[in-house]
Design an enzyme around this catalytic site. Structure first.
Site, short mmCIF file in Angstrom:
data_model
loop_
_atom_site.label_atom_id
_atom_site.label_comp_id
_atom_site.label_asym_id
_atom_site.label_seq_id
_atom_site.Cartn_x
_atom_site.Cartn_y
_atom_site.Cartn_z
N ARG A 6 -36.80 83.03 31.39
CA ARG A 6 -35.76 83.22 31.26
C ARG A 6 -34.04 82.79 30.98
NH1 ARG A 6 -39.36 85.87 34.14
NH2 ARG A 6 -40.44 87.91 34.01
N LYS A 31 -22.50 83.87 21.60
CA LYS A 31 -22.74 84.82 20.74
C LYS A 31 -24.52 83.80 20.39
CE LYS A 31 -20.93 88.62 19.53
NZ LYS A 31 -19.94 89.42 18.42
N GLU A 53 -14.05 81.46 8.18
CA GLU A 53 -13.84 82.13 9.86
C GLU A 53 -12.45 80.92 10.67
OE1 GLU A 53 -14.57 84.38 11.84
OE2 GLU A 53 -17.11 84.12 11.33
N LYS A 110 -10.67 80.84 19.83
CA LYS A 110 -11.46 81.26 21.17
C LYS A 110 -12.21 81.34 21.85
CE LYS A 110 -16.14 82.03 19.38
NZ LYS A 110 -17.67 82.74 18.32
N GLU A 127 -18.07 90.93 24.92
CA GLU A 127 -17.22 91.77 23.45
C GLU A 127 -16.62 93.28 24.32
OE1 GLU A 127 -19.23 92.37 19.55
OE2 GLU A 127 -18.55 90.87 19.33
N ARG A 156 -12.44 90.64 22.90
CA ARG A 156 -13.21 89.90 21.50
C ARG A 156 -13.31 90.26 20.82
NH1 ARG A 156 -18.39 86.07 23.47
NH2 ARG A 156 -19.03 85.11 21.91
N ASN A 170 -13.93 89.75 14.96
CA ASN A 170 -14.81 90.57 14.08
C ASN A 170 -13.75 90.82 12.79
OD1 ASN A 170 -17.42 90.25 15.00
ND2 ASN A 170 -16.65 92.29 16.68
N HIS A 229 -15.31 91.04 9.35
CA HIS A 229 -17.06 90.71 9.83
C HIS A 229 -17.42 92.56 9.01
CE1 HIS A 229 -15.82 87.52 11.14
NE2 HIS A 229 -17.43 87.41 11.94
N HIS A 286 -20.57 92.14 6.90
CA HIS A 286 -21.42 91.73 7.28
C HIS A 286 -22.12 92.10 5.73
CE1 HIS A 286 -21.75 90.27 11.24
NE2 HIS A 286 -21.95 89.45 10.21
N HIS A 343 -21.14 83.39 4.58
CA HIS A 343 -20.96 83.72 5.68
C HIS A 343 -19.90 84.39 6.19
CE1 HIS A 343 -19.98 86.18 9.32
NE2 HIS A 343 -19.21 85.00 9.92
#
Length: 364
Positions: free
Chosen positions: A124, A146, A188, A230, A240, A244, A248, A251, A255, A267
Site C-alpha cells: 500500500r 501521476k 512537452e 509543473k 487534477e 492541473r 493536458n 493530450h 493520445h 508521446h
C-alpha cells in the site's frame, strides 16, 4: 553541486525536492540515505537504460549503505501493462522490501510510470525515487506523482497519484539520446510555454534544445524552468480537479494520435500535433487570435515535430471516447487564448467532434 538547481515541490500528500544538474547521478545514494529509513533499494529500469546507468546507480546506493536489487523489463510502451506491473510487484516481494525501503525508477516515462505505480501498490505504498534519463521524463512525467499503466482500451487508464520522495535529473543522461528521442521530448516543453510562460516559449524558439552542441547549462536552465511550471500547477491542484487539467493541452487529440500509431509515434510528437490541431480549432471558433495558432504551429514545425495528423476524424473520435479525461457525456478541453494563457472549456462529444473537424487534417 554548486550549479545544481533545486526545485521544492509541496503537495498536500508529500513535499520533495527535484534536483536538476550535470553529473549528479552520484547523489542518488547519499540523498536516499538521508530520506529513507530502511537500507534496501530496488532499482527498476528497462532493457535500454539499465546497461547505461544501473551500475552507477547501484554503486552510489551501495556506497551509501544500501543493499540493492535490479529488475529490468523490456523497453517500450508495449511493456507498460498489467503483466509487467505484476512481474515488478512479484520482484519487490521476492526482494523482501519493506515500507521503510525504496524503489528507484531509472529511465524514461514508461519506467517512471510503471515503477511509480508498483511502489504505490506494494504494501500500500513504499517510497520511490525518480531518476529520469529522458528529457520528457525530466520535464514532465517524473514530477507530479501521476503513475499508470495502459489498458487495451487506452493509455494510462489504470493508475494512481503517488508523489515521489525525490527526483534527480542529470542532464548528462541526455547525451545518450538520439536526435529523434530528444526532439520528441521537446513537445512537452513547448506545451509548458504555451500554457504558462510566454518567455519560455520565446526562448525555446530562439534556442532550440535539440540543436547540435546545445550546452548542458542551457539545457539544465530550461529543464528547471519547465519543472517549476509543473510544480506550480501540481502544488495548486495535486489530483487534477481543476487547474492541473491545463497540463493536458494537446493530450486529448494527442493520445488518440499516439494510440492509433500503436505507440510508434512518440508521446511528445503526438502531443505537439494535438496542440496544433486544438490551436487551429480554437482560432477557427474565435477563442484565440489566428496568430496564436500560427505561432504554436511555427515553433512546433521548427523543432521538426508534426503539426497535424492524417487520421480520419472518425478514428480520432473513436479513440478520444475512451480518454480518461471524459466526464460522462462531456469533455474538458484545454484551448489557448494567448501564448502563456490557456483556458479549460467543457464541451459535448459532438462539440469535440466539431473541434476535431476544424483542427485535424487541415494544416497548411
Amino acid at each position: 553541486m554548486s550549479d545544481t538547481r533545486v526545485i521544492q515541490v509541496d503537495t498536500p500528500s508529500r513535499s520533495y525536492e527535484v534536483l536538476v544538474g550535470q553529473g549528479i547521478l552520484g547523489e542518488v545514494g547519499p540523498r536516499a540515505a538521508r530520506l529513507i529509513r530502511g537500507r534496501r533499494a530496488h532499482v527498476i529500469s528497462d532493457s535500454n537504460v539499465a546497461p547505461l546507468y544501473a551500475d552507477d546507480i547501484t554503486g552510489s546506493l551501495r556506497r551509501a549503505g544500501f543493499t540493492t536489487d535490479v529488475q529490468v523489463f523490456e523497453a517500450g510502451e508495449a511493456s507498460k501493462d498489467i503483466h509487467t506491473l505484476s512481474a515488478l510487484l512479484e520482484g519487490l516481494a521476492a526482494a523482501e522490501l519493506t515500507r521503510d525501503d525504496v524503489v528507484v525508477a531509472v529511465g524514461g516515462g514508461v519506467t517512471g510510470d510503471i515503477a511509480g505505480l508498483a511502489a504505490a501498490l506494494y504494501l500500500r505504498g513504499c517510497a520511490v525515487i525518480q531518476v529520469p534519463t529522458s528529457l520528457l521524463a525530466m520535464v514532465d512525467s517524473s514530477v507530479g506523482g501521476k503513475c499508470a499503466i495502459d489498458l487495451a482500451a487506452g493509455k494510462n487508464l489504470a493508475g494512481a497519484f503517488f508523489q515521489p520522495t525525490l527526483v534527480i535529473a542529470d542532464v548528462e543522461c541526455l547525451d545518450t539520446l538520439t536526435h529523434e528521442q530528444l526532439t520528441d521530448s521537446c513537445g512537452e516543453m513547448i506545451k509548458h510555454g504555451v500554457i504558462r510562460d510566454a518567455t519560455l516559449f520565446r526562448k525555446l524558439a530562439e534556442q532550440p534544445l535539440n540543436a547540435n552542441g546545445a550546452r548542458h547549462a542551457m539545457r539544465a536552465a530550461l529543464i528547471a524552468r519547465n519543472v517549476e511550471i509543473k510544480r506550480d500547477v501540481v502544488d495548486a491542484d495535486e489530483r487534477e480537479g481543476g487547474v492541473r487539467q491545463i497540463l493536458n493541452f494537446g493530450h486529448t487529440i494527442g493520445h488518440a494520435i499516439e494510440a492509433a500509431s500503436d505507440f510508434t509515434l512518440g508521446h511528445g510528437s503526438s502531443v505537439a500535433a494535438g496542440m496544433c490541431c486544438m490551436a487551429r480549432a480554437a482560432a477557427a471558433c474565435g477563442w484565440c487570435p489566428q496568430d496564436v495558432a500560427d505561432d504554436i504551429e511555427r515553433v512546433v514545425d521548427a523543432y521538426g515535430l508534426p503539426t497535424d495528423t492524417r487520421l480520419s476524424h472518425g478514428r480520432i473520435m473513436s479513440l478520444v471516447l475512451h480518454d480518461k479525461k471524459r466526464h460522462g457525456d462531456s469533455f474538458n478541453v484545454v484551448v489557448p487564448r494567448a501564448i502563456g494563457v490557456v483556458e479549460i472549456r467543457t464541451v459535448s462529444a459532438q462539440e469535440l467532434a466539431d473541434l476535431v473537424g476544424l483542427g485535424c487534417g487541415v494544416s497548411r
